[in-house]
Design a protein around this motif. Structure first.
Motif, mmCIF file in Angstrom:
data_model
loop_
_atom_site.group_PDB
_atom_site.id
_atom_site.type_symbol
_atom_site.label_atom_id
_atom_site.label_comp_id
_atom_site.label_asym_id
_atom_site.label_seq_id
_atom_site.Cartn_x
_atom_site.Cartn_y
_atom_site.Cartn_z
ATOM 1 N N LEU A 1 0.808 -1.220 0.000
ATOM 2 C CA LEU A 1 0.000 0.000 0.000
ATOM 3 C C LEU A 1 0.839 1.267 0.000
ATOM 4 C CD1 LEU A 1 -2.696 -1.074 2.613
ATOM 5 C CD2 LEU A 1 -3.123 -0.619 0.191
ATOM 6 N N ALA A 2 2.117 1.162 0.318
ATOM 7 C CA ALA A 2 2.950 2.340 0.544
ATOM 8 C C ALA A 2 2.951 3.291 -0.644
ATOM 9 C CB ALA A 2 4.378 1.908 0.875
ATOM 10 N N ILE B 1 5.745 8.824 0.053
ATOM 11 C CA ILE B 1 6.038 7.450 -0.367
ATOM 12 C C ILE B 1 7.275 6.923 0.345
ATOM 13 C CG2 ILE B 1 6.870 6.071 -2.324
ATOM 14 C CD1 ILE B 1 4.977 7.718 -4.100
ATOM 15 N N ARG B 2 8.323 7.764 0.433
ATOM 16 C CA ARG B 2 9.543 7.323 1.124
ATOM 17 C C ARG B 2 9.267 7.050 2.602
ATOM 18 N NH1 ARG B 2 11.889 11.137 -2.492
ATOM 19 N NH2 ARG B 2 11.679 12.815 -0.961
ATOM 20 N N GLY C 1 9.748 3.444 4.155
ATOM 21 C CA GLY C 1 10.653 3.338 5.300
ATOM 22 C C GLY C 1 9.983 2.674 6.478
ATOM 23 N N TRP C 2 8.725 3.081 6.726
ATOM 24 C CA TRP C 2 7.975 2.468 7.834
ATOM 25 C C TRP C 2 7.697 0.994 7.548
ATOM 26 C CZ3 TRP C 2 6.421 2.246 12.628
ATOM 27 C CH2 TRP C 2 5.346 1.441 12.941
ATOM 28 N N ALA C 3 7.211 0.700 6.328
ATOM 29 C CA ALA C 3 6.802 -0.664 6.014
ATOM 30 C C ALA C 3 7.976 -1.634 6.077
ATOM 31 C CB ALA C 3 6.158 -0.701 4.626
ATOM 32 N N ALA D 1 -1.311 2.638 9.562
ATOM 33 C CA ALA D 1 -0.366 3.750 9.666
ATOM 34 C C ALA D 1 0.063 4.224 8.291
ATOM 35 C CB ALA D 1 0.856 3.320 10.480
ATOM 36 N N VAL D 2 0.319 3.294 7.379
ATOM 37 C CA VAL D 2 0.745 3.655 6.025
ATOM 38 C C VAL D 2 -0.359 4.415 5.302
ATOM 39 C CG1 VAL D 2 1.204 2.671 3.749
ATOM 40 C CG2 VAL D 2 2.493 1.874 5.724
ATOM 41 N N VAL D 3 -1.577 3.886 5.347
ATOM 42 C CA VAL D 3 -2.684 4.534 4.635
ATOM 43 C C VAL D 3 -3.004 5.884 5.266
ATOM 44 C CG1 VAL D 3 -5.086 4.309 3.927
ATOM 45 C CG2 VAL D 3 -3.615 2.301 3.921
#
Length: 780
Positions: A452-453, A723-724, A728-730, A768-770
């Motif tokens: 999803l990132a 996106i970065r 980075g989180w994912a 968190a990503v979304v």
């Protein structure tokens, strides 16, 4: 099963071609076809379309590639995307396949039939249907509601399981009370029954998709959940049914882990669906701008009709405060129209007879009667929505790397989980600890977040850009524009208005006489002189005997005098103004005045240039205009890098030269700008420009406002930064927490992550990503 398909055959030109095409199809076993020369299409019925397409191609009638959009159900992670794309790409006749996790859409280019595409997706373990044009918001709402119902049912069933098993850890007396009231054996049976209902009803989706994927040796996120929850469930069932088969210290039950895992992941999917629904809100808001009905003039009376009954050429009316129904030209009335949602313009724009209006914009206090020029899918609103959705459905170059990694991610997690269990057993950690660690590894891994990132950020970023009047025709333009270090502007129509205006003149008499001569001319300079005279309320005299001298000027008799208007050589004047275009006025051979004109600089051009420079960008101006007027504009805008008197091919060559040192974005609006737009890393076309320029561009600004270039660059940078952050989180989440779940911290700190906590962390990772991507709705 018999299929039906329609193919376009560009090589079918005559009646004999039609007969040959039908014979070629008939020669394929089980196939028949009817060709239509007028449409150059053939309708085919066959059990398998691949041999028909192959026979037509070999016969010289290769079917034209077409784009098919499919709505895919059952995708939950990047591994799903990779498997569906691989399944589609392996079909005969498919030249390109792209799947978008955020939108749930698959876009396929080629000659393969839609039924074959759906079957390939079904064979991969998912379901699909041809996109029926239903608004994405409706699909998102249905997905959100299904996810909500599943979570609520799972939560209601999981709560007693959690209370029965974990209540004693929180309140010691609770453990004794359960033992006294029902006995711990009965408690285990109740937990088993409730957990069975959870896995069989709301949790069934994980097993229905994940187990077949595992059996096909193509595991996905559902497979991880099915294995993790299933392992905890089956082990606990064994403890209840045959405790004697296990050592005394291994007779723990994990029904609450299976129940909580499924419940937490379902709540994560509900929250994710809600966030994804908000992510695509920009395009839905655009489409909702069009009113359901419009006031149509029919047989001399105004009647309300549905929008789909309006045809081009119809006469319509917009009352004060109503929305313009379709694109058109104003015939009567005057008003101000708010175009902010389509163009990003903050102030309403004055509209009167002859002005264009756009469907979906909001009329002000006046009534307008207008003639429809574009309806349905031809309106600017529909085109903008298509353009944005096309950009949202494509992939950034950076996504290719993510796809390659995530394709192997789930199999790698399975290996790590097996190694974890084996290591715990080998080191004497016990069956319970080994099982808990293995299940935690399976559950905490989150390919959903990685998948999803990128697409979610594109979805939100391009939608927000559309709200601000910036249309990314291709999503890769987002990445390239963010990297641009040089912004090269065309001058005329881009930084300037593209029309001449009087800047100075030497008296009303000279202007009045010049306007009389020029009133019969169609030259842009003539229009500017006449407009200035009218604006000043001067009476424009009639002229007769107009004669034009190409490259010099015009002459005519006005009020009994011979009046000439033109350059210094034509009227016999000496000297010239360098920066401005100057025409001289003579009467009877004597110069009586001069008029200086220039192409007006757009009001926001100076602010746009200074903003871009403040962002650290290098600004150039490329123009085919002469050096003197180009230098005047450059000086006013404080542009030091000026390139004038350039032919279209020279502009493109210069852009190519600039690209040798830095990434270049070129901004233009005319036919002569098309080669430079195509030559740049990113071509940006003014929406007020020509169709050719717009077709050559990667980004379209719906207004002629140069400030939109700064907005576009800022949005592209914000999207790439987002996106970065997501990637980075994912990736960081998985790199850090999978070892923790495996027990890496246990030797030093005695910390072991429970499967329930792992499920919660995994669910929050996707959310968190979304949620981070949704922040782009406020960008710009």
């Amino acid at each position: 099963m018999t299929q039906a398909a329609t193919y376009t055959l560009p090589a079918m030109h005559c009646g004999s071609c039609v007969a040959r095409v039908e014979r070629i199809i008939a020669a394929v076993p089980g196939a028949s076809g009817v060709a239509n020369l007028a449409t150059r299409q053939v309708q085919v019925t066959a059990a398998d379309m691949a041999p028909v397409v192959r026979a037509l191609t070999e016969g010289g009638f290769a079917p034209q590639a077409r784009d098919v959009a499919l709505q895919v159900e059952g995708m939950h992670c990047a591994s799903c995307v990779g498997r569906i794309e691989a399944a589609l790409a392996g079909l005969p006749g498919v030249s390109h396949a792209a799947v978008n996790l955020a939108s749930g859409m698959a876009h396929v280019t080629g000659t393969a039939d839609s039924d074959a595409l759906k079957e390939a997706i079904k064979a991969a373990g998912y379901s699909a249907r041809v996109a029926d044009g239903a608004p994405r918001g409706d699909l998102a709402a249905r997905e959100t509601e299904v996810a909500r119902r599943r979570f609520i049912l799972a939560a209601l069933l999981a709560l007693p399981v959690f209370a029965l098993e974990m209540g004693g850890h929180l309140i010691p007396a609770w453990h004794h009370w359960i033992g006294a009231i029902m006995g711990h054996g009965a408690s285990a049976w109740i937990q088993w029954a409730l957990t069975t209902l959870i896995l069989a009803l709301p949790g069934r989706v994980f097993f229905a998709v994940g187990v077949p994927a595992l059996l096909r040796r193509a595991p996905d996120m559902n497979s991880l959940v099915a294995l993790g929850a299933g392992a905890a469930y089956l082990y606990s069932a064994l403890v209840v049914l045959a405790p004697q088969a296990l050592p005394l210290d291994a007779r723990a039950i994990y029904f609450e882990s299976a129940a909580v895992i499924v419940t937490l992941i379902l709540v994560g999917r509900w929250m994710e669906a809600r966030a994804k629904g908000r992510a695509g809100e920009a395009v839905r808001r655009l489409m909702r701008l069009a009113p359901a009905e419009a006031e149509l003039l029919r047989d001399g009376a105004w009647v309300n009709v549905p929008l789909d009954q309006i045809t081009a050429g119809a006469t319509l009316r917009a009352r004060p405060g109503a929305r313009i129904a379709v694109d058109g030209i104003v015939r009567e009335g005057a008003s101000h129209v708010d175009q902010a949602m389509l163009t990003g313009e903050p102030m309403p724009v004055a509209k009167s007879a002859g002005d264009a209006v756009v469907g979906g914009t909001l009329n002000g206090q006046g009534a307008l009667v207008y003639q429809a020029t574009a309806v349905g899918e031809a309106t600017m609103l529909a085109q903008i929505a298509r353009m944005v959705e096309a950009a949202q459905s494509t992939k950034l170059p950076i996504q290719a790397l993510v796809d390659r990694v995530t394709y192997w991610f789930v199999p790698a997690v399975l290996v790590v989980a097996l190694v974890t269990v084996a290591a715990w057993l080998a080191l004497g950690g016990g069956v319970s600890a080994a099982l808990a660690a293995g299940v935690a590894v399976l559950i905490i891994a989150c390919p959903c977040a990685m998948g999803l990132a990128t697409p979610t950020s594109i979805l939100v970023g391009s939608g927000r850009a559309a709200e601000l009047g910036v249309l990314f025709r291709r999503s890769e333009a987002l990445q390239r524009l963010a990297a641009a270090r040089v912004i090269a502007f065309d001058k005329t129509g881009t930084l300037t208005e593209g029309r001449m205006a009087v800047q100075a003149f030497s008296g009303d008499e000279a202007l009045r006489l010049a306007a009389g001569v020029e009133s019969a001319s169609e030259h842009p300079i003539a229009d500017a002189i006449v407009a200035e005279a009218k604006a000043r309320g001067l009476a424009i005299p009639e002229a007769s005997g107009l004669e034009a001298a190409p490259g010099g000027g015009v002459s005519a008799r006005v009020e009994g005098r011979e009046i000439k208007v033109g350059n210094a050589r034509f009227v016999g004047a000496e000297g010239a103004t360098e920066a401005l275009t100057t025409v001289y006025v003579s009467s009877g051979g004597a110069v009586i005045g001069q008029i200086s004109l220039s192409d007006q600089i757009k009001p926001t051009a100076s602010g746009a240039v200074s903003t871009l420079r403040a962002m650290g960008l290098e600004v150039h101006m490329l123009t085919g205009d002469a050096e003197a007027p180009a230098l005047s504009v450059a000086e006013q805008l404080q542009i030091t890098e000026l390139h004038s008197e350039l032919r279209p091919d020279a502009k493109a060559h210069l852009v190519g030269a600039l690209r040798d040192t830095a990434s270049v974005a070129f901004v233009g609006d005319g036919i002569n700008d098309a080669p430079a737009l195509a030559a740049a890393d990113v071509g940006i076309a003014m929406g007020s420009g020509t169709d050719i320029a717009i077709e050559a561009a990667d980004v379209v600004l719906t207004t002629g406002d140069p400030m939109a270039v700064a907005r576009a660059h800022r949005l592209s940078q914000a999207t790439m930064r987002n996106i970065r952050q997501n990637l980075g989180w994912a990736f960081g989440y998985n790199v850090l927490l999978i070892p923790v779940a495996a027990g890496a911290l246990y030797p030093a700190f005695g910390l072991l992550l429970s499967p329930g906590l792992a499920a919660g962390a995994m669910a929050l990772s996707s959310v968190a990503v979304v949620s981070n991507a949704v922040r782009l709705r406020r960008a710009g």
